[in-house]
Design a protein around this motif. Structure first.
Motif, PDB file in Angstrom:
ATOM      1  N   ALA A   1       0.821  -1.217   0.061  1.00  0.00           N
ATOM      2  CA  ALA A   1      -0.074  -0.104  -0.147  1.00  0.00           C
ATOM      3  C   ALA A   1       0.964   1.220  -0.105  1.00  0.00           C
ATOM      4  O   ALA A   1       0.456   2.233  -0.634  1.00  0.00           O
ATOM      5  N   GLN A   2       1.984   1.232   0.864  1.00  0.00           N
ATOM      6  CA  GLN A   2       2.897   2.364   0.611  1.00  0.00           C
ATOM      7  C   GLN A   2       3.430   2.398  -0.636  1.00  0.00           C
ATOM      8  O   GLN A   2       3.906   3.800  -1.011  1.00  0.00           O
TER       9      GLN A   2
ATOM     10  N   ARG B   1       2.418   1.571  -3.429  1.00  0.00           N
ATOM     11  CA  ARG B   1       1.261   2.164  -4.529  1.00  0.00           C
ATOM     12  C   ARG B   1       1.349   3.668  -4.155  1.00  0.00           C
ATOM     13  O   ARG B   1       0.770   4.597  -5.181  1.00  0.00           O
ATOM     14  N   ALA B   2       1.003   4.147  -2.981  1.00  0.00           N
ATOM     15  CA  ALA B   2       0.984   5.492  -2.592  1.00  0.00           C
ATOM     16  C   ALA B   2       2.113   6.230  -3.122  1.00  0.00           C
ATOM     17  O   ALA B   2       1.945   7.509  -3.653  1.00  0.00           O
ATOM     18  N   ASP B   3       3.254   5.847  -3.010  1.00  0.00           N
ATOM     19  CA  ASP B   3       4.616   6.538  -3.451  1.00  0.00           C
ATOM     20  C   ASP B   3       4.537   6.462  -5.105  1.00  0.00           C
ATOM     21  O   ASP B   3       4.628   7.652  -5.421  1.00  0.00           O
TER      22      ASP B   3
ATOM     23  N   ALA C   1       1.644   6.716  -7.046  1.00  0.00           N
ATOM     24  CA  ALA C   1       0.747   7.598  -7.225  1.00  0.00           C
ATOM     25  C   ALA C   1       1.172   8.926  -7.196  1.00  0.00           C
ATOM     26  O   ALA C   1       0.912  10.172  -7.786  1.00  0.00           O
ATOM     27  N   ALA C   2       1.872   9.387  -5.861  1.00  0.00           N
ATOM     28  CA  ALA C   2       2.677  10.580  -5.525  1.00  0.00           C
ATOM     29  C   ALA C   2       3.252  11.347  -6.880  1.00  0.00           C
ATOM     30  O   ALA C   2       3.194  12.197  -7.031  1.00  0.00           O
TER      31      ALA C   2
ATOM     32  N   GLU D   1       2.316  14.963  -0.926  1.00  0.00           N
ATOM     33  CA  GLU D   1       0.983  15.347  -0.687  1.00  0.00           C
ATOM     34  C   GLU D   1       0.893  16.615  -1.509  1.00  0.00           C
ATOM     35  O   GLU D   1      -0.086  17.418  -1.637  1.00  0.00           O
TER      36      GLU D   1
END
Length: 281
Positions: free
Chosen positions: A31-32, A34-36, A38-39, A216
């Motif tokens: 999950a981390q 994927r978030a990275d 996407a960012a 973010e």
């Protein structure tokens, strides 16, 4: 607007276990990751749209980015944007180098760190030679621990003369004059790293022409000053850009003090500030 951006997303995993690094052998969850991803993709898309600005981008991940496909793709894509002057990344060079064939060698650059004990010396040197053969701009560095000195000297002897070998003072370490002289014989610019630089109240380009951006989109003047200037994606940061003095007592990291106007480092590294390559190289 000419704008230099230090981008650092949430990635915090690394394939090395250097004893001096808090992110050694750290693993990000799926999950981390994927978030990275996407960012970074959001940031790259934003940069592609900023055609009225002239951008320079240095990616400074806590972990190792180039083992992840999305970092390799981001550097490649950014390197082909006409309004991007330079895109660089800090890396331990553990990744393969063939992906750079798809990047623009006039724009992409690597800031490479050799970590003795983490990778075979010959493997690291071979990758440096691959970068050179491909025409990629890069610098190479090492942390100035006493047991790294012989390796640093060996690396300096084996690298082409035009490749800059920098030495970072080990965090919290005090160097005697003889020790500093040893490191300066490897890196003539080591005196800039030897001591933290007084910065309180002194003019700095960060917050005016240089900004730090997180995953973010939160914009700060640099990685070391927590005060927020706005958000990259809603444009609120732009009104906050102005000349400003440093609020910290000292600055002891190259990616910070290189921007101090009281130091001559923009002249020393002219044309290579992001990738840490002196002008003469």
């Amino acid at each position: 607007m000419d704008l230099t951006i230090l981008y650092r997303g949430p990635l915090a995993s690394c394939d090395y276990d250097c004893p001096y690094c808090p992110f050694a052998k750290r693993r990000d969850s799926p999950a981390q990751l994927r978030a990275d991803r996407a960012a970074l993709e959001r940031f790259t898309a934003w940069a592609a749209e900023r055609t009225d600005d002239r951008l320079s981008v240095l990616i400074t991940p806590w972990g190792e980015g180039l083992t992840r496909s999305w970092y390799r793709r981001a550097l490649t894509d950014l390197s082909h944007l006409p309004h991007v002057a330079r895109v660089a990344i800090q890396t331990n060079l553990s990744c393969r180098t063939d992906w750079l064939k798809s990047a623009d060698p006039a724009k992409v650059a690597l800031w490479c760190t050799y970590h003795p004990g983490q990778t075979p010396y010959d493997r690291f040197l071979t990758k440096c030679r691959e970068l050179g053969a491909a025409g990629i701009r890069f610098s190479v560095g090492i942390v100035g621990f006493p047991d790294h000195l012989d390796q640093a000297r060996r690396l300096r002897a084996d690298l082409p003369e035009h490749v800059y070998l920098w030495v970072n003072a080990a965090e919290g370490r005090t160097y005697s004059d003889p020790e500093a002289a040893d490191w300066t014989s490897v890196d003539p610019l080591f005196p800039y790293s030897r001591h933290p630089h007084r910065s309180a109240g002194l003019p700095c380009r960060t917050g005016e022409s240089v900004i730090s951006v997180d995953g973010e989109g939160t914009v700060r003047r640099c990685h070391f000053v927590p005060a927020e200037l706005g958000n990259l994606y809603d444009g609120s940061y732009r009104a906050a850009l102005k000349p400003r003095a440093c609020p910290l007592t000292t600055c002891d990291c190259h990616i910070g003090y290189v921007h101090l106007e009281t130091l001559p480092l923009y002249d020393v590294f002219a044309g290579g500030v992001l990738e840490r390559i002196p002008a003469a190289r």
